[in-house]
Design a protein around this motif. Structure first.
Motif, mmCIF file in Angstrom:
data_model
loop_
_atom_site.group_PDB
_atom_site.id
_atom_site.type_symbol
_atom_site.label_atom_id
_atom_site.label_comp_id
_atom_site.label_asym_id
_atom_site.label_seq_id
_atom_site.Cartn_x
_atom_site.Cartn_y
_atom_site.Cartn_z
ATOM 1 N N GLY A 199 0.784 -1.223 0.000
ATOM 2 C CA GLY A 199 0.000 0.000 0.000
ATOM 3 C C GLY A 199 0.809 1.261 0.000
ATOM 4 O O GLY A 199 0.239 2.359 0.052
ATOM 5 N N CYS A 200 2.142 1.153 -0.068
ATOM 6 C CA CYS A 200 3.011 2.316 -0.090
ATOM 7 C C CYS A 200 3.590 2.462 -1.495
ATOM 8 O O CYS A 200 4.271 1.557 -1.989
ATOM 9 C CB CYS A 200 4.136 2.168 0.932
ATOM 10 N N THR A 201 3.347 3.597 -2.127
ATOM 11 C CA THR A 201 3.781 3.798 -3.511
ATOM 12 C C THR A 201 5.064 4.608 -3.632
ATOM 13 O O THR A 201 5.684 4.629 -4.698
ATOM 14 C CB THR A 201 2.676 4.503 -4.317
ATOM 15 N N PHE A 202 5.463 5.278 -2.558
ATOM 16 C CA PHE A 202 6.667 6.107 -2.585
ATOM 17 C C PHE A 202 7.091 6.351 -1.150
ATOM 18 O O PHE A 202 6.252 6.548 -0.272
ATOM 19 C CB PHE A 202 6.386 7.438 -3.294
ATOM 20 N N TRP A 203 8.403 6.349 -0.907
ATOM 21 C CA TRP A 203 8.889 6.613 0.450
ATOM 22 C C TRP A 203 10.312 7.145 0.413
ATOM 23 O O TRP A 203 11.065 6.889 -0.531
ATOM 24 C CB TRP A 203 8.847 5.347 1.313
ATOM 25 N N TRP A 254 15.259 12.058 12.884
ATOM 26 C CA TRP A 254 15.178 11.459 11.562
ATOM 27 C C TRP A 254 13.730 11.520 11.078
ATOM 28 O O TRP A 254 12.819 11.832 11.848
ATOM 29 C CB TRP A 254 15.675 10.013 11.609
ATOM 30 N N GLY A 255 13.522 11.205 9.823
ATOM 31 C CA GLY A 255 12.169 11.294 9.288
ATOM 32 C C GLY A 255 11.857 10.202 8.285
ATOM 33 O O GLY A 255 12.756 9.573 7.714
ATOM 34 N N LEU A 256 10.583 9.987 8.079
ATOM 35 C CA LEU A 256 10.093 9.080 7.040
ATOM 36 C C LEU A 256 8.905 9.750 6.354
ATOM 37 O O LEU A 256 7.890 10.021 6.997
ATOM 38 C CB LEU A 256 9.656 7.739 7.629
ATOM 39 N N LEU A 257 9.053 10.028 5.078
ATOM 40 C CA LEU A 257 7.955 10.538 4.267
ATOM 41 C C LEU A 257 7.476 9.403 3.374
ATOM 42 O O LEU A 257 8.282 8.713 2.745
ATOM 43 C CB LEU A 257 8.395 11.732 3.427
ATOM 44 N N ALA A 258 6.155 9.203 3.323
ATOM 45 C CA ALA A 258 5.616 8.096 2.530
ATOM 46 C C ALA A 258 4.272 8.467 1.922
ATOM 47 O O ALA A 258 3.540 9.299 2.460
ATOM 48 C CB ALA A 258 5.465 6.844 3.400
ATOM 49 N N VAL A 259 3.981 7.847 0.802
ATOM 50 C CA VAL A 259 2.712 8.030 0.100
ATOM 51 C C VAL A 259 1.967 6.704 0.146
ATOM 52 O O VAL A 259 2.518 5.655 -0.233
ATOM 53 C CB VAL A 259 2.937 8.464 -1.360
ATOM 54 N N TRP A 260 0.709 6.750 0.595
ATOM 55 C CA TRP A 260 -0.081 5.543 0.819
ATOM 56 C C TRP A 260 -1.304 5.523 -0.080
ATOM 57 O O TRP A 260 -1.884 6.561 -0.390
ATOM 58 C CB TRP A 260 -0.517 5.469 2.286
#
Length: 246
Positions: free
Chosen positions: A34-38, A58-64
């Motif tokens: 379900g994650c298309t970009f991270w 730190w960070g995590l950017l994600a597109v769901w």
């Protein structure tokens, strides 16, 4: 589509595990359904836009694909368990794309939305891959712009984040309204001049600019929710009726 940005802060003694996570978590994200970009991200000193890294933050950017995909990740994934095991402090903002222009590693991660009639708080992501021969010019201008942004009308919070030290950088900021963003971007003489330099001096090899509608924010960084009172507005947003993550 739901876009998430999670900022995590490790205890100082556990910094080695934060560095290890940057390698181990890549495999977990590749397998995440379900994650298309991270993107796994580092932070500047004290979580701001700075050449000096903040080894704790730190960070995590994600597109769901949807809210359910994010909820499964946040509540049941290996990374979520890792964050809990190593006693990280966490803050997450969830957003829906309003506009997006440019590419990130050759992709358009947020599609090509163009919502023009939105009124309300707005989040802004600007990121770029800086040409090596332009690094001096870039870093010679960003401090003044960052200081100016922090005192601008409608500014709420921001994070300096990046995929790689020095040359792959991004800023994620939250504002009370789109009018405030436009006033800072185009009516501030100092900022307008920097924008012109990015074009005339060709600073960037690749860049992306995106605006989002914040729909939820939860958690803390350094004991506080960075959105402060603005978070109350998000809690009243009708979209929050489908946000299931605490």
């Amino acid at each position: 589509m739901i876009v998430s940005l999670t900022i995590v802060r490790y205890p100082k003694l556990l910094i080695p595990f934060a560095l290890l996570a940057m390698a181990i978590h890549r495999l977990s994200m590749r397998l995440q359904k379900g994650c298309t970009f991270w993107k796994l991200l580092g932070s500047g000193q004290n979580g701001t836009f700075d050449l000096q890294p903040d080894w704790q933050q730190w960070g995590l950017l994600a597109v769901w694909d949807n809210q359910e995909a994010f909820d499964k990740f946040y509540n049941h994934s290996f990374i979520a368990s890792w964050w809990k095991l190593f006693r990280t402090e966490q803050w997450t903002i969830l957003c829906e794309p309003l506009q997006s222009h440019g590419k990130w590693d050759g992709k358009e991660p947020f599609g090509a939305p163009n919502v023009a009639d939105y009124i309300g708080p707005v989040a802004v992501l600007t990121r770029a891959t800086i040409r090596f021969n332009k690094l001096k010019s870039f870093w010679g201008n960003v401090d003044d712009v960052a200081d100016l942004m922090a005192t601008a009308k409608g500014y709420v919070a921001s994070f300096g984040i990046g995929e790689a030290p020095v040359y792959r950088q991004a800023t994620f900021s939250v504002w009370e309204s789109l009018d405030d963003v436009k006033a800072f971007a185009y009516q501030s003489r100092q900022h307008s001049e920097v924008i012109k330099k990015t074009r005339t001096e060709n600073w960037y090899k690749e860049e992306l600019f995106a605006r989002f509608k914040p729909v939820a924010a939860f958690g803390t960084i350094k004991g506080k929710n960075p959105l402060n009172d603005l978070n109350n507005l998000l809690l009243q947003n009708e979209n929050n009726s489908r946000i299931t993550t605490p």
